[in-house]
Write a protein that holds these residues in place. Structure first.
Motif, PDB file in Angstrom:
ATOM      1  N   ILE A  74      39.673  15.717   5.573  1.00  0.00           N
ATOM      2  CA  ILE A  74      39.291  14.769   4.273  1.00  0.00           C
ATOM      3  C   ILE A  74      38.370  15.438   3.339  1.00  0.00           C
ATOM      4  O   ILE A  74      38.325  15.631   2.265  1.00  0.00           O
ATOM      5  CB  ILE A  74      39.215  13.179   4.636  1.00  0.00           C
ATOM      6  CG1 ILE A  74      40.570  12.776   4.919  1.00  0.00           C
ATOM      7  CG2 ILE A  74      38.779  12.434   3.374  1.00  0.00           C
ATOM      8  CD1 ILE A  74      40.527  11.343   5.848  1.00  0.00           C
ATOM      9  N   ILE A  75      37.408  15.970   4.118  1.00  0.00           N
ATOM     10  CA  ILE A  75      36.213  16.416   3.633  1.00  0.00           C
ATOM     11  C   ILE A  75      36.818  17.772   2.930  1.00  0.00           C
ATOM     12  O   ILE A  75      35.974  18.038   1.913  1.00  0.00           O
ATOM     13  CB  ILE A  75      35.057  16.469   4.554  1.00  0.00           C
ATOM     14  CG1 ILE A  75      34.353  15.185   4.772  1.00  0.00           C
ATOM     15  CG2 ILE A  75      33.723  17.569   3.741  1.00  0.00           C
ATOM     16  CD1 ILE A  75      33.278  15.313   5.760  1.00  0.00           C
ATOM     17  N   LEU A  76      37.473  18.444   3.660  1.00  0.00           N
ATOM     18  CA  LEU A  76      38.010  19.706   3.137  1.00  0.00           C
ATOM     19  C   LEU A  76      38.868  19.521   1.814  1.00  0.00           C
ATOM     20  O   LEU A  76      38.609  20.076   0.989  1.00  0.00           O
ATOM     21  CB  LEU A  76      38.824  20.367   4.156  1.00  0.00           C
ATOM     22  CG  LEU A  76      39.280  21.764   3.709  1.00  0.00           C
ATOM     23  CD1 LEU A  76      38.146  22.720   3.897  1.00  0.00           C
ATOM     24  CD2 LEU A  76      40.258  22.314   5.082  1.00  0.00           C
ATOM     25  N   ILE A  77      39.542  18.372   1.693  1.00  0.00           N
ATOM     26  CA  ILE A  77      40.272  18.147   0.709  1.00  0.00           C
ATOM     27  C   ILE A  77      39.240  17.730  -0.508  1.00  0.00           C
ATOM     28  O   ILE A  77      39.824  17.987  -1.698  1.00  0.00           O
ATOM     29  CB  ILE A  77      41.667  17.033   1.114  1.00  0.00           C
ATOM     30  CG1 ILE A  77      42.721  17.652   1.877  1.00  0.00           C
ATOM     31  CG2 ILE A  77      42.175  16.534  -0.376  1.00  0.00           C
ATOM     32  CD1 ILE A  77      43.231  18.652   1.517  1.00  0.00           C
ATOM     33  N   PHE A  78      38.410  17.024  -0.245  1.00  0.00           N
ATOM     34  CA  PHE A  78      37.611  16.859  -1.266  1.00  0.00           C
ATOM     35  C   PHE A  78      36.877  17.798  -1.953  1.00  0.00           C
ATOM     36  O   PHE A  78      36.595  17.919  -2.957  1.00  0.00           O
ATOM     37  CB  PHE A  78      36.377  15.765  -0.396  1.00  0.00           C
ATOM     38  CG  PHE A  78      35.369  15.044  -1.702  1.00  0.00           C
ATOM     39  CD1 PHE A  78      35.914  14.207  -2.442  1.00  0.00           C
ATOM     40  CD2 PHE A  78      34.136  15.288  -1.446  1.00  0.00           C
ATOM     41  CE1 PHE A  78      34.880  13.741  -3.335  1.00  0.00           C
ATOM     42  CE2 PHE A  78      33.430  14.785  -2.527  1.00  0.00           C
ATOM     43  CZ  PHE A  78      33.861  13.966  -3.327  1.00  0.00           C
ATOM     44  N   GLY A  79      36.497  18.676  -0.983  1.00  0.00           N
ATOM     45  CA  GLY A  79      35.864  20.000  -1.409  1.00  0.00           C
ATOM     46  C   GLY A  79      36.967  20.932  -2.516  1.00  0.00           C
ATOM     47  O   GLY A  79      36.251  21.505  -3.574  1.00  0.00           O
ATOM     48  N   VAL A  80      37.898  20.986  -1.913  1.00  0.00           N
ATOM     49  CA  VAL A  80      38.720  21.607  -3.103  1.00  0.00           C
ATOM     50  C   VAL A  80      38.943  20.684  -4.341  1.00  0.00           C
ATOM     51  O   VAL A  80      38.896  21.373  -5.362  1.00  0.00           O
ATOM     52  CB  VAL A  80      40.193  21.452  -2.490  1.00  0.00           C
ATOM     53  CG1 VAL A  80      41.304  21.960  -3.383  1.00  0.00           C
ATOM     54  CG2 VAL A  80      40.336  22.550  -0.988  1.00  0.00           C
ATOM     55  N   ILE A  81      38.995  19.404  -4.444  1.00  0.00           N
ATOM     56  CA  ILE A  81      38.976  18.538  -5.475  1.00  0.00           C
ATOM     57  C   ILE A  81      38.035  19.001  -6.471  1.00  0.00           C
ATOM     58  O   ILE A  81      38.059  18.810  -7.713  1.00  0.00           O
ATOM     59  CB  ILE A  81      39.384  17.167  -5.197  1.00  0.00           C
ATOM     60  CG1 ILE A  81      40.595  16.849  -4.670  1.00  0.00           C
ATOM     61  CG2 ILE A  81      38.990  16.336  -6.528  1.00  0.00           C
ATOM     62  CD1 ILE A  81      40.953  15.537  -4.220  1.00  0.00           C
TER      63      ILE A  81
END
Length: 103
Positions: A74-81
């Motif tokens: 989830i943190i990885l996806i947040f970083g992409v966003i």
């Protein structure tokens, strides 16, 4: 690392409350925040993969390990966003500079 997260968030909110919304300081802090989230997710995934000691004791630790993996994802996806948001802010800075030059 947690200090850098909160410092980046402070700088982002401080830059967004000023009169000029699109400024390079906010872009720099947003980029730093996204890279910190990538680093944190990578460290969490490596810790989950290379730390098999917790799986030997109880069955419940399997659930805890997968929760760590899910949180890292989830943190990885947040970083992409946040990186997409950085690109929008870069376009905003370019448009603002063009507007300032025409006036």
């Amino acid at each position: 690392m947690l200090y850098l997260f909160f410092f980046s968030v402070y700088k982002i909110f401080n830059g967004l409350t000023k009169d000029i919304l699109f400024n390079p300081i906010v872009i720099k802090c947003l980029r730093r925040f996204s890279w910190l989230s990538f680093i944190y997710a990578t460290i969490s995934i490596c810790n989950w993969y290379y730390n098999p000691i917790s799986t030997y004791f109880h069955v419940d630790n399997y659930i805890r390990d997968y929760e760590i993996l899910l949180t890292a994802f989830i943190i990885l996806i947040f970083g992409v966003i946040v990186l997409f948001i950085v690109e929008f802010f870069k376009k905003g800075v370019e448009l603002q500079n063009q507007t300032d030059l025409t006036i």
